[in-house]
Design a protein around this motif. Structure first.
Motif, PDB file in Angstrom:
ATOM      1  N   GLY A 137     -74.154  39.433 -53.339  1.00 51.64           N
ATOM      2  CA  GLY A 137     -73.322  40.596 -53.069  1.00 51.64           C
ATOM      3  C   GLY A 137     -73.078  40.857 -51.601  1.00 51.64           C
ATOM      4  N   GLU A 138     -73.782  40.140 -50.729  1.00 56.37           N
ATOM      5  CA  GLU A 138     -73.595  40.308 -49.293  1.00 56.37           C
ATOM      6  C   GLU A 138     -72.663  39.231 -48.762  1.00 56.37           C
ATOM      7  OE1 GLU A 138     -77.356  40.295 -47.374  1.00 56.37           O
ATOM      8  OE2 GLU A 138     -77.952  42.268 -48.128  1.00 56.37           O
ATOM      9  N   ASN A 139     -71.984  39.560 -47.672  1.00 49.93           N
ATOM     10  CA  ASN A 139     -71.066  38.608 -47.047  1.00 49.93           C
ATOM     11  C   ASN A 139     -71.668  37.968 -45.799  1.00 49.93           C
ATOM     12  OD1 ASN A 139     -68.955  39.028 -48.902  1.00 49.93           O
ATOM     13  ND2 ASN A 139     -68.381  40.924 -47.864  1.00 49.93           N
ATOM     14  N   THR A 140     -72.988  38.049 -45.713  1.00 51.44           N
ATOM     15  CA  THR A 140     -73.676  37.511 -44.549  1.00 51.44           C
ATOM     16  C   THR A 140     -73.461  35.994 -44.447  1.00 51.44           C
ATOM     17  OG1 THR A 140     -75.382  39.166 -44.882  1.00 51.44           O
ATOM     18  CG2 THR A 140     -75.887  37.385 -43.340  1.00 51.44           C
ATOM     19  N   THR A 141     -73.207  35.528 -43.251  1.00 50.38           N
ATOM     20  CA  THR A 141     -73.005  34.097 -43.026  1.00 50.38           C
ATOM     21  C   THR A 141     -74.313  33.336 -43.187  1.00 50.38           C
ATOM     22  OG1 THR A 141     -71.266  34.617 -41.429  1.00 50.38           O
ATOM     23  CG2 THR A 141     -72.170  32.378 -41.372  1.00 50.38           C
ATOM     24  N   VAL A 142     -74.232  32.188 -43.825  1.00 48.89           N
ATOM     25  CA  VAL A 142     -75.413  31.335 -43.964  1.00 48.89           C
ATOM     26  C   VAL A 142     -75.848  30.869 -42.574  1.00 48.89           C
ATOM     27  CG1 VAL A 142     -76.288  29.137 -44.863  1.00 48.89           C
ATOM     28  CG2 VAL A 142     -74.767  30.548 -46.258  1.00 48.89           C
ATOM     29  N   ILE A 143     -77.135  31.022 -42.285  1.00 47.06           N
ATOM     30  CA  ILE A 143     -77.662  30.641 -40.975  1.00 47.06           C
ATOM     31  C   ILE A 143     -78.513  29.382 -41.121  1.00 47.06           C
ATOM     32  CG2 ILE A 143     -79.101  31.315 -39.021  1.00 47.06           C
ATOM     33  CD1 ILE A 143     -78.396  34.219 -39.671  1.00 47.06           C
ATOM     34  N   VAL A 144     -78.074  28.319 -40.481  1.00 46.80           N
ATOM     35  CA  VAL A 144     -78.839  27.065 -40.482  1.00 46.80           C
ATOM     36  C   VAL A 144     -79.490  26.914 -39.108  1.00 46.80           C
ATOM     37  CG1 VAL A 144     -78.774  24.578 -40.839  1.00 46.80           C
ATOM     38  CG2 VAL A 144     -77.139  26.043 -42.047  1.00 46.80           C
ATOM     39  N   PRO A 145     -80.819  27.045 -39.031  1.00 45.78           N
ATOM     40  CA  PRO A 145     -81.487  26.907 -37.729  1.00 45.78           C
ATOM     41  C   PRO A 145     -81.179  25.552 -37.080  1.00 45.78           C
ATOM     42  CG  PRO A 145     -82.993  27.753 -39.386  1.00 45.78           C
ATOM     43  CD  PRO A 145     -81.759  27.319 -40.118  1.00 45.78           C
ATOM     44  N   ARG A 146     -81.129  25.550 -35.777  1.00 48.15           N
ATOM     45  CA  ARG A 146     -80.841  24.315 -35.031  1.00 48.15           C
ATOM     46  C   ARG A 146     -81.831  23.209 -35.393  1.00 48.15           C
ATOM     47  NH1 ARG A 146     -78.715  22.170 -30.174  1.00 48.15           N
ATOM     48  NH2 ARG A 146     -80.240  21.076 -28.865  1.00 48.15           N
ATOM     49  N   ALA A 147     -83.107  23.569 -35.525  1.00 47.73           N
ATOM     50  CA  ALA A 147     -84.129  22.574 -35.880  1.00 47.73           C
ATOM     51  C   ALA A 147     -83.844  21.977 -37.258  1.00 47.73           C
ATOM     52  CB  ALA A 147     -85.521  23.208 -35.859  1.00 47.73           C
ATOM     53  N   ARG A 148     -83.390  22.804 -38.198  1.00 51.12           N
ATOM     54  CA  ARG A 148     -83.066  22.330 -39.545  1.00 51.12           C
ATOM     55  C   ARG A 148     -81.885  21.372 -39.518  1.00 51.12           C
ATOM     56  NH1 ARG A 148     -85.186  21.401 -44.316  1.00 51.12           N
ATOM     57  NH2 ARG A 148     -86.603  23.075 -43.711  1.00 51.12           N
ATOM     58  N   ARG A 149     -80.884  21.654 -38.698  1.00 50.31           N
ATOM     59  CA  ARG A 149     -79.714  20.774 -38.611  1.00 50.31           C
ATOM     60  C   ARG A 149     -80.120  19.390 -38.117  1.00 50.31           C
ATOM     61  NH1 ARG A 149     -77.175  25.288 -36.131  1.00 50.31           N
ATOM     62  NH2 ARG A 149     -77.118  24.205 -34.115  1.00 50.31           N
ATOM     63  N   TYR A 150     -80.969  19.347 -37.098  1.00 52.23           N
ATOM     64  CA  TYR A 150     -81.431  18.060 -36.583  1.00 52.23           C
ATOM     65  C   TYR A 150     -82.304  17.351 -37.613  1.00 52.23           C
ATOM     66  CZ  TYR A 150     -79.720  18.179 -31.771  1.00 52.23           C
ATOM     67  OH  TYR A 150     -78.910  18.138 -30.665  1.00 52.23           O
ATOM     68  N   TYR A 151     -83.146  18.102 -38.295  1.00 54.68           N
ATOM     69  CA  TYR A 151     -84.033  17.504 -39.295  1.00 54.68           C
ATOM     70  C   TYR A 151     -83.228  16.867 -40.427  1.00 54.68           C
ATOM     71  CZ  TYR A 151     -87.444  17.123 -43.061  1.00 54.68           C
ATOM     72  OH  TYR A 151     -88.222  16.644 -44.094  1.00 54.68           O
ATOM     73  N   GLU A 152     -82.208  17.566 -40.893  1.00 50.43           N
ATOM     74  CA  GLU A 152     -81.389  17.023 -41.974  1.00 50.43           C
ATOM     75  C   GLU A 152     -80.609  15.789 -41.522  1.00 50.43           C
ATOM     76  OE1 GLU A 152     -79.126  20.338 -43.453  1.00 50.43           O
ATOM     77  OE2 GLU A 152     -80.868  21.198 -44.495  1.00 50.43           O
ATOM     78  N   LYS A 153     -80.229  15.765 -40.257  1.00 49.33           N
ATOM     79  CA  LYS A 153     -79.585  14.566 -39.717  1.00 49.33           C
ATOM     80  C   LYS A 153     -80.570  13.394 -39.731  1.00 49.33           C
ATOM     81  CE  LYS A 153     -77.246  12.798 -35.572  1.00 49.33           C
ATOM     82  NZ  LYS A 153     -76.797  13.114 -34.192  1.00 49.33           N
ATOM     83  N   ALA A 154     -81.826  13.678 -39.382  1.00 45.83           N
ATOM     84  CA  ALA A 154     -82.862  12.638 -39.391  1.00 45.83           C
ATOM     85  C   ALA A 154     -83.099  12.109 -40.802  1.00 45.83           C
ATOM     86  CB  ALA A 154     -84.162  13.183 -38.806  1.00 45.83           C
ATOM     87  N   LEU A 155     -83.074  13.004 -41.788  1.00 48.72           N
ATOM     88  CA  LEU A 155     -83.295  12.578 -43.174  1.00 48.72           C
ATOM     89  C   LEU A 155     -82.226  11.593 -43.635  1.00 48.72           C
ATOM     90  CD1 LEU A 155     -84.467  15.765 -45.122  1.00 48.72           C
ATOM     91  CD2 LEU A 155     -85.840  13.904 -44.175  1.00 48.72           C
ATOM     92  N   LYS A 156     -80.993  11.790 -43.212  1.00 48.41           N
ATOM     93  CA  LYS A 156     -79.924  10.866 -43.577  1.00 48.41           C
ATOM     94  C   LYS A 156     -80.196   9.476 -43.008  1.00 48.41           C
ATOM     95  CE  LYS A 156     -76.272  14.341 -44.033  1.00 48.41           C
ATOM     96  NZ  LYS A 156     -74.996  14.852 -43.492  1.00 48.41           N
ATOM     97  N   LEU A 157     -80.745   9.432 -41.797  1.00 50.14           N
ATOM     98  CA  LEU A 157     -81.097   8.148 -41.189  1.00 50.14           C
ATOM     99  C   LEU A 157     -82.247   7.502 -41.960  1.00 50.14           C
ATOM    100  CD1 LEU A 157     -80.984   9.244 -37.439  1.00 50.14           C
ATOM    101  CD2 LEU A 157     -79.361   7.714 -38.561  1.00 50.14           C
ATOM    102  N   LYS A 158     -83.241   8.307 -42.335  1.00 55.36           N
ATOM    103  CA  LYS A 158     -84.403   7.788 -43.063  1.00 55.36           C
ATOM    104  C   LYS A 158     -84.030   7.252 -44.433  1.00 55.36           C
ATOM    105  CE  LYS A 158     -87.559  10.560 -44.947  1.00 55.36           C
ATOM    106  NZ  LYS A 158     -87.884  10.087 -46.318  1.00 55.36           N
ATOM    107  N   ASP A 159     -83.084   7.917 -45.063  1.00 52.34           N
ATOM    108  CA  ASP A 159     -82.718   7.544 -46.429  1.00 52.34           C
ATOM    109  C   ASP A 159     -81.682   6.425 -46.492  1.00 52.34           C
ATOM    110  OD1 ASP A 159     -84.479   9.426 -47.346  1.00 52.34           O
ATOM    111  OD2 ASP A 159     -82.971  10.998 -47.567  1.00 52.34           O
TER     112      ASP A 159
END
Length: 209
Positions: A93-115
């Motif tokens: 019910g809220e219109n708050t923007t999804v917040i992706v921490p900078r550390a999470r963005r880098y971590y998910e990029k690393a996971l793509k490399l690992k996989d």
């Protein structure tokens, strides 16, 4: 990737300063020479010895070098993943923007490399740089959850990283905590992980100049 390619790309391309640091990190702990004095061990000799180590490791375990690279990548993931802040999703019910921490963005990029199906040197190098940058931030934050990351190689401290990895613990069912890495067996996945991370740390430090 073959171990020879890995060694050629890393060890043989180190400058004198980082080669000496790597040599001191490995000699007497993971690599040893019976006759040759430490001062006489050249880059070529160390590279040859490391190739011998990986060849013997594969023969003893009947596992490929790629297996140990994947194991190394998994080990870095295991000491980092629980300490990365998660994405904040808006409440219903809220219109708050999804917040992706900078550390999470880098971590998910690393996971793509690992996989990735095939491990190339560039993927391994990029993965290591991201994960060790994250781990450095975790160490500086007293092992608490991190939201941010400094991606500069300047913040990567080899001594702090290796010391911290040696002190990592993991839960064992009905046994409590035990050291994550068992370095008593030279020809083991744990020892191999430490050899690889030492090599890549010095290659990264070499590249910052």
């Amino acid at each position: 990737m073959k171990s020879r390619e890995f060694i050629t790309t890393t060890v043989l391309n180190l400058g004198d300063e980082n080669y000496e640091i790597l040599k001191q990190a490995l000699l007497g702990k993971f690599i040893s020479f019976v006759i040759i004095e430490d001062s006489a061990i050249t880059k070529d000799l160390l590279a040859e010895k490391l190739c011998d180590y990986f060849e013997k490791l594969e023969l003893k375990t009947n596992k490929s070098f790629d297996f140990f690279l994947k194991n190394y990548m998994n080990n870095l993931d295991e000491i980092v993943r629980t300490r990365i802040a998660k994405t904040t999703a808006p409440k219903k019910g809220e219109n708050t923007t999804v917040i992706v921490p900078r550390a999470r963005r880098y971590y998910e990029k690393a996971l793509k490399l690992k996989d990735s199906r095939k491990v190339t040197f560039n993927k391994l190098y990029d993965y290591t740089r991201i994960m060790l940058s994250l781990y450095s931030a975790i160490i500086e934050n007293n092992y608490k959850e991190i939201h941010n990351i400094n991606y500069s190689i300047e913040v990567i401290n080899s001594h702090k990283i290796i010391t911290s990895m040696k002190n990592e613990k993991e839960e064992v069912f009905l046994q409590g905590k035990k050291p994550k890495f068992n370095l008593k067996d030279l020809y083991s996945a744990s020892s191999c992980t430490f050899i690889i991370v030492n090599i890549l740390l010095n290659k990264m430090l070499e590249d910052k100049f």
